[in-house]
Enzyme design. Structure first.
Site, PDB file in Angstrom:
ATOM      1  N   ASP A   1     -14.421   8.800   5.646  1.00 19.06           N
ATOM      2  CA  ASP A   1     -13.806   7.470   5.529  1.00 19.06           C
ATOM      3  C   ASP A   1     -12.348   7.424   5.176  1.00 19.06           C
ATOM      4  OD1 ASP A   1     -13.016   4.666   5.504  1.00 19.06           O
ATOM      5  OD2 ASP A   1     -14.814   4.192   4.133  1.00 19.06           O
TER       6      ASP A   1
ATOM      7  N   LYS B   1      -4.712  -1.486   7.778  1.00 17.85           N
ATOM      8  CA  LYS B   1      -4.430  -1.043   6.257  1.00 17.85           C
ATOM      9  C   LYS B   1      -3.215  -0.039   6.377  1.00 17.85           C
ATOM     10  CE  LYS B   1      -9.300  -1.512   5.188  1.00 17.85           C
ATOM     11  NZ  LYS B   1      -9.467  -2.966   4.356  1.00 17.85           N
TER      12      LYS B   1
END
Lengths: 406, 143
Positions: free
Chosen positions: A200, A226
């Site tokens: 991840d 992000k």
């Protein structure tokens, strides 16, 4: 190279505003980063000049939008050093990327009694999809424990691994603690027992150099928003041999080769996993975010962010009544903490009153909070456009809050 | 006994002193929360939790002499301040008074700007919980 932070800040229009009468100090970057002007302009330009549905069209706008869309795929391939761009699948975010692997790979390759290994510091998005598929298949979820600093206990990981382990799904960088996990070692050990590894990368990719071939990870998930890009775009990287062997995740347009009522044959990767009209505008604009990061360079970004983190930690340890949560030796610029005298929600609101944006709560990591015996923390997370002066504003505010007689 | 209207007007006056300064307003709310009588721990059970709040909020009612008495508490200080406002308006009022109160102070003091949408929803949940108890006592008395 030393970065010109003022020049960088000038590329982010949102930063130049007041909140509650104070200059905005944006320290919620682990939740989402702000967007440089070029990303905003790209969105505007797409809808002003280029909007058309991509692939399979004879007209100019469609071929233009298709070309731009596929350019982002190439940019991502280079960004993570994938062997080919077809190994990069666009999703709506990391959550969908993980669900895709859990549902598609998991349905085909997991069997009763198989084991999936995750860590204590996973985001809910890398817990729940595995719980769901494990329950469906009768597979077992195992969890690597951590120490009080928030580092994985690799000895315990070794004990969890066996030929029964089929998948290790592991966060590269913890969103709540900032811990950088030793993923190269984790991957090597998983492969030694024949397990696949999903990393991840939601938090890692904006801070750390990414080379999926050097890491040899089987899957990597990436979040655009992000990484200074738009929301609603994620990437799933997967090795071709795995993606080819996996069944489609969703059915619909784009993902087919031929459809008859009797039988449908599927398209090749990446399109096999991209059913329906994708988020074209945001994918196209995402490339401009990658350009922004590439121009600065990850080492320079990491160096600046690391200075911000060290300045913050050096300041906060001097303040009586504040406890740091997450003190791993290897960290990105994320720091959780709690005040002895004030609930984290109240701290968040008091900081907001001073124009400082932080995140409070469990950060979608409830099992991790339980491990620390807390229901939440305050989290400050720094990005490349933040300054030492802004960190000082936060430190001043925390000094005052920690001294309040509540 | 001041009416809910009197108390609301006083709240509006008091908050106006801060002229929208968020920090001072929140500090004042936290101070108000400290004025609440302590709520016995044994009353902080599932049945009396207000659902829909980010922080933990409890509302425990009693009904004596035709009036409703509330015990309220929260694990966060700002929320306690918000609870204090409702408590000061409604504690020891009849169910009818509670149910007929128009809470105009919320808008006048700029509550939504102060606490944001998420907490506004939680605040609405507190109001509904208190009104639900008032409805119960209006219909069934103390039974």
């Amino acid at each position: 190279m030393k970065l010109d932070i003022n020049h960088i800040r000038n590329q982010f229009p949102i930063l130049h505003q007041e909140v509650n009468g104070k200059p905005l100090v944006y320290f919620d970057n682990a939740a989402t980063t702000q967007k440089p002007q070029r990303v905003i302009d790209a969105l505007n330009k797409y809808y002003t000049l280029d909007n058309a549905n991509i692939h399979r069209a004879a007209h100019t706008l469609a071929s233009r939008s298709t070309e731009y869309f596929e350019q982002t795929r190439k940019a991502i391939q280079q960004f993570i050093n994938a062997k080919e761009d077809a190994e990069c699948i666009f999703t709506k975010g990391v959550t969908e990327s993980i669900n895709l692997v859990a549902q598609s790979w998991g349905r085909k390759f997991l069997q009763a009694g198989d084991e999936v290994v995750i860590t204590t510091m996973e985001h809910h998005s890398n817990i729940v999809p595995w719980q769901m598929i494990c329950e469906e298949k009768g597979a077992i979820l195992k969890v690597i424990p951590i120490n009080d600093a928030g580092e994985l206990l690799i000895d315990e990981y070794d004990k969890l691994l066996s030929p029964k382990t089929k998948m290790v799904a592991c966060v590269w960088v913890s969103n709540a603690l900032g811990t950088i996990n030793p993923v190269k070692e984790i991957i090597e050990k998983a492969h030694a027992v024949g397990a696949k590894v999903l990393l991840d990368g939601a938090q890692a990719c904006s801070h750390l150099e990414v080379d999926v071939q050097a890491l040899d990870c089987d899957f990597l998930t990436i979040s655009s928003h992000k990484l200074y890009g738009p929301t609603g775009v994620g990437v799933l990287y997967g090795k071709r041999e795995l993606l080819d062997a996996m069944p489609p995740y969703q059915g619909g347009g784009e993902m087919i080769k031929e459809v008859t009522f009797a039988k449908t044959t599927y398209n090749d990767i990446p399109f096999k996993f991209e059913a329906g009209t994708p988020n074209i505008a945001d994918v196209i604009a995402f490339k401009y975010a990658l350009d922004f990061v590439n121009e600065l360079g990850k080492p320079a970004i990491a160096k600046h962010e690391d200075q911000l983190l060290r300045h913050f930690v050096n300041g906060i340890v001097e303040i009586h009544g504040i406890k740091l949560v997450g003190t791993a030796a290897q960290k990105v610029s994320v720091q959780s903490f709690v005040l002895n005298n004030m609930h984290h929600f109240d701290v968040g609101m008091m900081l907001d009153a001073k124009g400082i944006a932080v995140r409070t709560g469990h950060h979608c990591t409830q099992p991790l909070m339980q491990r620390f015996g807390m229901d939440g923390t305050v989290r400050a997370s720094f990005a490349v456009y933040n300054t030492i002066e802004e960190v000082d504003v936060l430190l001043d505010a925390l000094r005052k809050l920690a001294n309040l007689n509540t | 006994m001041p009416t809910p209207k009197d108390i609301q007007n006083e709240i509006i006056d008091n908050f106006s002193l801060f002229e929208g300064d968020m920090e001072q307003t929140l500090m004042y709310l936290m101070d108000l929360g400290k004025k609440l009588p302590a709520m016995p721990e044994e009353h902080k059970i599932e049945e009396f939790i207000v659902k829909g709040c980010q922080s933990k909020v409890w509302v425990f009612p009693k009904f004596t002499d035709g009036k409703v008495q509330f015990e309220v508490d929260s694990n966060t200080e700002i929320t306690k301040g918000l609870l204090y406002l409702l408590w000061s308006i409604w504690n020891n009022q009849t169910p009818e008074t509670i149910l007929n109160t128009e809470l105009y102070f919320i808008e006048k003091i700029g509550m939504s700007r102060m606490i944001g949408t998420q907490r506004s929803n939680g605040f609405t949940a507190m109001i509904q919980k208190m009104k639900a108890f008032a409805t119960l006592y209006q219909q069934h008395g103390n039974s």
